[in-house]
Design a protein around this motif. Sequence first.
Motif, PDB file in Angstrom:
ATOM      1  N   ASP A   3       1.206   2.730   6.464  1.00 49.77           N
ATOM      2  CA  ASP A   3       0.182   1.734   6.135  1.00 49.77           C
ATOM      3  C   ASP A   3      -0.063   1.748   4.621  1.00 49.77           C
ATOM      4  O   ASP A   3      -0.408   2.795   4.053  1.00 49.77           O
ATOM      5  CB  ASP A   3      -1.098   2.071   6.898  1.00 49.77           C
ATOM      6  N   GLU A   4       0.086   0.609   3.999  1.00 44.66           N
ATOM      7  CA  GLU A   4      -0.076   0.501   2.547  1.00 44.66           C
ATOM      8  C   GLU A   4      -1.465   0.949   2.093  1.00 44.66           C
ATOM      9  O   GLU A   4      -1.612   1.628   1.068  1.00 44.66           O
ATOM     10  CB  GLU A   4       0.200  -0.937   2.083  1.00 44.66           C
ATOM     11  N   GLN A   5      -2.484   0.584   2.820  1.00 41.63           N
ATOM     12  CA  GLN A   5      -3.850   0.968   2.449  1.00 41.63           C
ATOM     13  C   GLN A   5      -4.021   2.492   2.449  1.00 41.63           C
ATOM     14  O   GLN A   5      -4.652   3.050   1.560  1.00 41.63           O
ATOM     15  CB  GLN A   5      -4.867   0.320   3.385  1.00 41.63           C
TER      16      GLN A   5
ATOM     17  N   GLN B  24      -2.286   3.911  -0.588  1.00 44.24           N
ATOM     18  CA  GLN B  24      -3.065   3.681  -1.804  1.00 44.24           C
ATOM     19  C   GLN B  24      -4.253   4.649  -1.892  1.00 44.24           C
ATOM     20  O   GLN B  24      -4.561   5.152  -2.969  1.00 44.24           O
ATOM     21  CB  GLN B  24      -3.566   2.235  -1.851  1.00 44.24           C
ATOM     22  N   GLU B  25      -4.880   4.882  -0.778  1.00 45.21           N
ATOM     23  CA  GLU B  25      -6.002   5.818  -0.767  1.00 45.21           C
ATOM     24  C   GLU B  25      -5.549   7.228  -1.151  1.00 45.21           C
ATOM     25  O   GLU B  25      -6.213   7.920  -1.920  1.00 45.21           O
ATOM     26  CB  GLU B  25      -6.646   5.838   0.630  1.00 45.21           C
TER      27      GLU B  25
ATOM     28  N   ASP C  21       0.317   6.708  10.005  1.00 46.15           N
ATOM     29  CA  ASP C  21      -0.634   6.275   8.973  1.00 46.15           C
ATOM     30  C   ASP C  21       0.044   6.092   7.621  1.00 46.15           C
ATOM     31  O   ASP C  21      -0.301   5.189   6.866  1.00 46.15           O
ATOM     32  CB  ASP C  21      -1.775   7.289   8.817  1.00 46.15           C
TER      33      ASP C  21
END
Length: 148
Positions: free
Chosen positions: A136-138, A141-142, A133
């Motif tokens: 994963d860029e998202q 960011q989260e 995980d």
Amino acid sequence: MFRGSSFHTIDKKGRIIIPSRFRDIIANTGQDLIMITRMDSCLFAYCMDEWTEIENKILHLPQKSDFMRRFQRIFIGSCQECKCDAQGRVLIPPALKKYAELDKEIVLVGVIDRFEIWSKQKWDHENEQMDIDLGDEQVRQEIAQLGL
């Protein structure tokens, strides 16, 4: 607040030892009971006061979709009140033990308002998934929104 991880075993009778730092939190509620339910392939364990808050939130949900009724049925319907014995152990009910596939090696993980009970094998997989995980860029960011 529950924090940190501890590696333990579950005995043949289905009992686990609660780490002393977790027992202290439970004792500070004035009770020797926890509510254990199932979620995410592991078990969630709550102090009684926190469990009461969760039940109240669920009770006052504005909508009653099929999904929420199913969630209530499983999450609330699977919960068991479990008493800590004098040795700091808790008996995991057979249905919950089976759901989480608790066999021998287990991991107790503090997650602020609860602690989770994992089979070591599933915990190792969860750690591997987190590594994936983080690619994963998202996801990054989260997590960055937390200020980390």
